[in-house]
Write a protein that holds these residues in place. Structure first.
Motif, mmCIF file in Angstrom:
data_model
loop_
_atom_site.group_PDB
_atom_site.id
_atom_site.type_symbol
_atom_site.label_atom_id
_atom_site.label_comp_id
_atom_site.label_asym_id
_atom_site.label_seq_id
_atom_site.Cartn_x
_atom_site.Cartn_y
_atom_site.Cartn_z
ATOM 1 N N PHE A 9 0.836 -1.198 0.000
ATOM 2 C CA PHE A 9 0.000 0.000 0.000
ATOM 3 C C PHE A 9 0.872 1.249 0.000
ATOM 4 N N THR A 10 0.361 2.290 -0.635
ATOM 5 C CA THR A 10 0.999 3.608 -0.557
ATOM 6 C C THR A 10 -0.063 4.681 -0.734
ATOM 7 N N GLU A 11 0.153 5.823 -0.089
ATOM 8 C CA GLU A 11 -0.702 6.987 -0.304
ATOM 9 C C GLU A 11 -0.052 7.974 -1.268
ATOM 10 N N ASP A 12 1.100 7.624 -1.788
ATOM 11 C CA ASP A 12 1.859 8.471 -2.694
ATOM 12 C C ASP A 12 1.602 8.023 -4.134
ATOM 13 N N ALA A 13 0.832 8.820 -4.880
ATOM 14 C CA ALA A 13 0.472 8.440 -6.245
ATOM 15 C C ALA A 13 1.694 8.335 -7.148
ATOM 16 N N TRP A 53 -5.475 5.856 -1.170
ATOM 17 C CA TRP A 53 -4.370 4.899 -1.208
ATOM 18 C C TRP A 53 -4.439 4.074 -2.477
ATOM 19 N N PHE A 54 -3.303 3.523 -2.805
ATOM 20 C CA PHE A 54 -3.159 2.638 -3.951
ATOM 21 C C PHE A 54 -2.527 1.341 -3.462
ATOM 22 N N ALA A 55 -2.907 0.225 -4.079
ATOM 23 C CA ALA A 55 -2.387 -1.075 -3.665
ATOM 24 C C ALA A 55 -1.883 -1.847 -4.876
ATOM 25 N N VAL A 56 -0.769 -2.518 -4.678
ATOM 26 C CA VAL A 56 -0.203 -3.398 -5.695
ATOM 27 C C VAL A 56 -0.135 -4.796 -5.095
ATOM 28 N N VAL A 57 -0.757 -5.759 -5.775
ATOM 29 C CA VAL A 57 -0.741 -7.144 -5.326
ATOM 30 C C VAL A 57 0.265 -7.906 -6.184
ATOM 31 N N THR A 58 1.228 -8.538 -5.538
ATOM 32 C CA THR A 58 2.223 -9.340 -6.256
ATOM 33 C C THR A 58 2.022 -10.811 -5.940
ATOM 34 N N GLY A 59 2.315 -11.659 -6.929
ATOM 35 C CA GLY A 59 2.126 -13.084 -6.786
ATOM 36 C C GLY A 59 3.351 -13.784 -6.242
ATOM 37 N N PRO A 60 3.293 -15.107 -6.160
ATOM 38 C CA PRO A 60 4.407 -15.885 -5.617
ATOM 39 C C PRO A 60 5.727 -15.656 -6.353
ATOM 40 N N ASP A 61 5.642 -15.299 -7.645
ATOM 41 C CA ASP A 61 6.858 -15.071 -8.422
ATOM 42 C C ASP A 61 7.351 -13.628 -8.320
ATOM 43 N N GLY A 62 6.663 -12.814 -7.560
ATOM 44 C CA GLY A 62 7.047 -11.417 -7.385
ATOM 45 C C GLY A 62 6.501 -10.467 -8.429
#
Length: 296
Positions: A9-13, A53-62
């Motif tokens: 998560f980040t609040e920085d666009a 906020w913005f969120a980035v979801v990464t998988g098992p491989d990164g």
């Protein structure tokens, strides 16, 4: 996370775009809402947003598996999701709740938004209520509509209040045409004169005026993000409908945007068959469906 997915998560666009920009560039059409809002917040700040906020979801491989954000200026400030695997949705819902947030809605691409809302409702003992269903279209081959009198012109600064009144009426009429309670989600109230002035500064707000110089239609767009420009709103007052103004304005703005090298897209309300038929007649082709869901 135990599923092998991690949520950042980040609040920085700006930080968000630096991390996810390459991923977003792979599909800038379906990512249009995220990219335009993130760029606006990066360049102009978050203003008075209650949640940002913005969120980035990464998988098992990164690698990045999914993107989400919470920036809606109107209650219940739904979380917006782009496409992602089911396990990524599960990881995102758990991570959001772990932040202690009260989530009252979800929106975005299907089925990710549906699954996220269902997961939040299940974990918090509530239920989902499906609301607005939209379809994203991209312009294929532009088909010229029948000619009508008049021309497209930019909205002037001294017409800002006029434009604002029509934008707010656009939301109310869209609800009425779809059989929904007008103003049900607060989106119209969240759009104010500062938003109109921003669009004027960005040069993305126009009137269609008839042969007598009367403004008979309003159309807007968003500045391009990753080579994609999104048209909207598209509004004709009730007394001016069925005269071809909307088709003429959408066609002309579509031509202008494409001529500068942009891919051109727009959203339609699936409950409004008139607008869906109009855009398809102009050469717009369906891309993906989106949904707005309340959690009550």
């Amino acid at each position: 996370m135990s599923s092998g997915y991690d949520v950042w998560f980040t609040e920085d666009a700006g930080e968000f775009l630096a991390r996810s920009g390459e991923h977003l560039a792979h599909d800038p059409v379906t990512g249009t809402v995220v990219t335009t809002i993130a760029q606006r917040i990066r360049d102009s700040g978050r203003g008075s947003l209650a949640h940002c906020w913005f969120a980035v979801v990464t998988g098992p491989d990164g690698a990045i598996s999914g993107i989400a954000m919470r920036t809606a200026p109107f209650p219940p400030h739904p979380v917006y999701l782009l496409a992602m695997p089911d396990d990524a949705v599960a990881a995102l819902s758990a991570a959001v709740l772990a932040r202690g947030e009260d989530i009252g809605g979800a929106t975005g691409l299907r089925p990710a938004a549906d699954l996220f809302a269902a997961a939040i409702a299940h974990r918090t003992g509530r239920q989902v209520v499906n609301g607005v269903h939209h379809r994203l279209f991209e312009l294929g081959t532009l088909v010229a509509p029948r000619p009508v009198p008049g021309r497209l012109r930019p909205v002037r600064a001294d017409e800002a209040e006029h434009a604002l009144a029509w934008v707010q009426q656009f939301f109310a009429d869209a609800d009425e045409q779809a059989g929904r309670l007008a103003g049900h989600d607060g989106e119209a109230a969240a759009f104010d004169i500062d938003d109109v002035r921003r669009k004027l500064a960005e040069e993305v707000l126009w009137f269609w005026e008839d042969a007598e110089g009367r403004a008979v239609h309003l159309i807007g767009a968003n500045p391009p993000a990753y080579g994609v420009s999104r048209i909207g709103p598209v509004y004709t007052p009730k007394e001016e409908r069925r005269r071809g103004w909307a088709a003429a304005a959408v066609a002309e703005v579509s031509r202008l945007l494409r001529e500068r090298g942009d891919r051109v897209i727009l959203f339609t309300d699936q409950a409004n068959p008139t607008s869906n038929a109009l855009y398809q007649a102009l050469g717009y082709e369906p891309v993906v469906d989106t949904v707005r869901i309340d959690i009550v």
